[in-house]
Design an enzyme around this catalytic site. Structure first.
Site, PDB file in Angstrom:
ATOM      1  N   ARG A   1       0.801  -1.231   0.000  1.00 48.75           N
ATOM      2  CA  ARG A   1       0.000   0.000   0.000  1.00 48.75           C
ATOM      3  C   ARG A   1       0.840   1.291   0.000  1.00 48.75           C
ATOM      4  O   ARG A   1       0.524   2.226  -0.725  1.00 48.75           O
ATOM      5  CB  ARG A   1      -1.007   0.000   1.157  1.00 48.75           C
ATOM      6  CG  ARG A   1      -1.960  -1.205   1.109  1.00 48.75           C
ATOM      7  CD  ARG A   1      -3.143  -1.063   2.044  1.00 48.75           C
ATOM      8  NE  ARG A   1      -4.071  -0.062   1.568  1.00 48.75           N
ATOM      9  CZ  ARG A   1      -4.190   1.140   2.060  1.00 48.75           C
ATOM     10  NH1 ARG A   1      -3.447   1.514   3.091  1.00 48.75           N
ATOM     11  NH2 ARG A   1      -5.031   1.995   1.547  1.00 48.75           N
TER      12      ARG A   1
ATOM     13  N   CYS B   1      14.675  -5.338  -4.174  1.00 51.35           N
ATOM     14  CA  CYS B   1      15.601  -4.565  -4.992  1.00 51.35           C
ATOM     15  C   CYS B   1      14.872  -3.563  -5.869  1.00 51.35           C
ATOM     16  O   CYS B   1      14.866  -3.682  -7.098  1.00 51.35           O
ATOM     17  CB  CYS B   1      16.448  -5.511  -5.827  1.00 51.35           C
ATOM     18  SG  CYS B   1      17.291  -6.691  -4.780  1.00 51.35           S
TER      19      CYS B   1
HETATM   20  N1  LLP Z   1     -17.420  -3.785  -3.034  1.00 52.48           N
HETATM   21  C1  LLP Z   1     -16.793  -3.687  -4.225  1.00 52.48           C
HETATM   22  C2  LLP Z   1     -17.538  -3.929  -5.454  1.00 52.48           C
HETATM   23  C3  LLP Z   1     -15.428  -3.349  -4.268  1.00 52.48           C
HETATM   24  O1  LLP Z   1     -14.815  -3.232  -5.439  1.00 52.48           O
HETATM   25  C4  LLP Z   1     -14.726  -3.105  -3.057  1.00 52.48           C
HETATM   26  C5  LLP Z   1     -13.310  -2.765  -3.063  1.00 52.48           C
HETATM   27  C6  LLP Z   1     -15.430  -3.243  -1.840  1.00 52.48           C
HETATM   28  C7  LLP Z   1     -16.769  -3.576  -1.873  1.00 52.48           C
HETATM   29  C8  LLP Z   1     -14.785  -3.007  -0.507  1.00 52.48           C
HETATM   30  O2  LLP Z   1     -14.326  -1.699  -0.375  1.00 52.48           O
HETATM   31  P1  LLP Z   1     -13.823  -1.149   1.055  1.00 52.48           P
HETATM   32  O3  LLP Z   1     -15.010  -1.132   1.986  1.00 52.48           O
HETATM   33  O4  LLP Z   1     -12.759  -2.067   1.547  1.00 52.48           O
HETATM   34  O5  LLP Z   1     -13.315   0.198   0.762  1.00 52.48           O
HETATM   35  N2  LLP Z   1      -6.371  -2.128  -2.564  1.00 52.48           N
HETATM   36  C9  LLP Z   1      -6.927  -0.833  -2.253  1.00 52.48           C
HETATM   37  C10 LLP Z   1      -8.435  -0.863  -2.150  1.00 52.48           C
HETATM   38  C11 LLP Z   1      -9.134  -1.457  -3.355  1.00 52.48           C
HETATM   39  C12 LLP Z   1     -10.618  -1.549  -3.193  1.00 52.48           C
HETATM   40  C13 LLP Z   1     -11.198  -2.424  -4.227  1.00 52.48           C
HETATM   41  N3  LLP Z   1     -12.609  -2.616  -4.119  1.00 52.48           N
HETATM   42  C14 LLP Z   1      -6.274  -0.314  -0.979  1.00 52.48           C
HETATM   43  O6  LLP Z   1      -5.400  -0.978  -0.437  1.00 52.48           O
HETATM   44  O7  LLP Z   1      -6.603   0.770  -0.503  1.00 52.48           O
END
Ligand code: LLP
Length: 443
Positions: free
Chosen positions: A330, A373
């Site tokens: 992240r 790296c």
């Molecule tokens: N529903 C859908 C359709 C989604 O695409 C996502 C997340 C969620 C729910 C859940 O979202 P949350 O409540 O966790 O914000 N890797 C990134 C975040 C990517 C989110 C992808 N979709 C990070 O580390 O911030």
């Protein structure tokens, strides 16, 4: 607050000292607190109870089956996006009727897996005129609708579906995680939604009777939800005029987590603005679904890492750790802030605030980096920390969401271990990979 706190300078997860976990399990290791997972889930469930909303945890953010099991036991449904996540949901004991299957690119095999699971789990359960049971497919395009309908027909099953609409609301922490604006690949436009709902809303086989939105992630403001719900309700009302009754509204995820204080999200704040817009419809039978991930898991997990070397070059000080972008991507990918602090400190250095520059005496500014790296391999830059030395244990906070789930074996580092703390006990819920695991699939 979450359940990670200092006692006499030693960091505990609930009643377990993290130094003990590091000695017994090694590093890098993700540590989750079951009590925090439960607390965050309960807060959201309670805030949205007047709408009888179903909270479907976004498996993608923290997909370990022990984590899923902990939440499913407390009444969570699950939001899955792949065949692999369906497999995990099954192993975690989820009921397919509490699962939504989203994702912009479902393969035929994955669609069949979801349909077969629904069919097997609900065999003998009377459906009535339309299926009330089984996985809800969150459909992202017209060709996808056609493919699912064809596969369901061929299998002789009926399925439930919601259409993902792109409401044109821009929200979220970083461009990579903002999904609701028109240029994103997700969902269909409101105009296209109207046409699709009118056409497939009363299909006897795959009734498109739900609307799904997900506008982004790390949304710390409630206004975008208000706008999204308003636009969504317009679509639902238009469908009604076209003779289609929408029975499900899935508002997606995106509730922010506080990476500074570790506080649970103010679920009640989101509920306060969303509930009045939906109460009457929910009372008349509209089923509300939420898909939070980060808000439940982020502050329920930390990453433990050992300092390998402290390296000083000119004015620059680097703290080189055994965790890096391969363990937690992240900071490198989104410039994300994760508070980092030694797991063992003198009482004057117990942090009162999870900030980049805590107001404490005797701190030193450094970059906390990993062994990979690449210059992009860092956990924090220009960060003020108490003096640390080779062998010290550092804790990277708020790592429960999109931490282990996004870790990789880059540079041939085996994947980290994962541990669940519950009260005074802890359990390894994913053992550290070995070198043999690393090459097990190769020849
Ligand atoms: N529903 C859908 C359709 C989604 O695409 C996502 C997340 C969620 C729910 C859940 O979202 P949350 O409540 O966790 O914000 N890797 C990134 C975040 C990517 C989110 C992808 N979709 C990070 O580390 O911030």
């Amino acid at each position: 607050m979450d359940h990670f706190h200092y006692r006499d300078g030693e960091l505990f997860a609930e009643d377990v000292p993290l130094a003990r976990v590091a000695v017994e399990v090694g590093t890098p290791t993700y540590v989750y607190s079951a009590a925090t997972l439960r607390m965050h889930l309960h807060k959201i469930q309670k805030a949205f109870a007047p709408l009888r909303a179903r909270v479907c945890f976004a498996v993608k953010c923290c997909s370990n089956i022990a984590v899923l099991r902990t939440l499913v036991r407390e009444g969570a449904g699950l939001d899955v996006v792949s065949g692999g996540e369906i497999h995990r949901a099954r192993l975690a004991g989820a009921d397919p009727s509490s699962v939504v299957f989203a994702g912009v690119g479902k393969t035929d095999a994955e669609i069949r897996e979801a349909l077969a699971w629904s069919r097997d789990a609900t065999a003998g359960v009377a459906d009535g005129p339309e299926p009330a049971h089984g996985v809800i497919f969150n459909i992202e395009s017209e060709p996808e609708y056609m493919a699912i309908a064809a596969i369901a027909r061929a299998m002789g099953v009926r399925a439930r579906a919601a259409l993902r609409v792109n409401p044109g609301v821009k929200a979220g922490g970083h461009d990579y995680i903002s999904t609701g604006a028109a240029e994103n690949k997700f969902g269909v436009s409101p105009a296209h939604a109207r046409a699709m709902l009118a056409r497939f809303g009363n299909d006897p086989h795959l009734r498109l009777s739900g609307v799904h939105v997900h506008i982004g992630s790390s949304i710390l403001d409630t206004a975008p939800y208000v706008e999204t719900v308003r636009r969504t309700l317009e679509i639902i009302d238009q469908a009604k005029n076209d003779g289609v009754v929408i029975d499900t509204l899935d508002l997606g995820g995106g509730f922010g987590a506080d990476y500074q204080t570790g506080d649970a999200p103010a679920a009640a704040e989101y509920a306060r603005v969303i509930t009045p817009l939906l109460q009457e419809r929910a009372d008349k039978g509209l089923r509300i679904i939420l898909e939070p991930g980060r808000a439940i898991a982020a502050n329920a997990g930390v990453l433990l890492t050992r300092v390998l070397f402290v390296k000083v070059e000119g004015a620059k000080k680097f703290v080189v750790c055994d965790a890096g972008m391969h363990t937690l991507i992240r900071p490198s990918l989104y410039d994300a802030f994760h508070f980092i602090w030694p797991a063992s400190v003198s009482p004057q250095h117990e942090p009162v605030r999870r900030a980049e520059r805590p107001d404490l005496p005797g701190l030193e500014v450094c970059d906390v980096v990993g062994p990979v790296c690449e210059s992009g391999d860092f956990l924090a830059k220009e960060r003020a920390l108490p003096a640390v030395a080779r062998g010290d244990l550092l804790t990277v906070y708020s790592a429960g969401a999109y931490g282990a789930a996004m870790s990789s074996r880059y540079n041939s580092h085996p994947l980290p271990a994962e541990v669940m703390v519950d009260g005074a006990n802890f359990e390894v819920i994913r053992r550290r990979e070995t070198y043999d695991d690393l090459v097990a699939m190769e020849r």
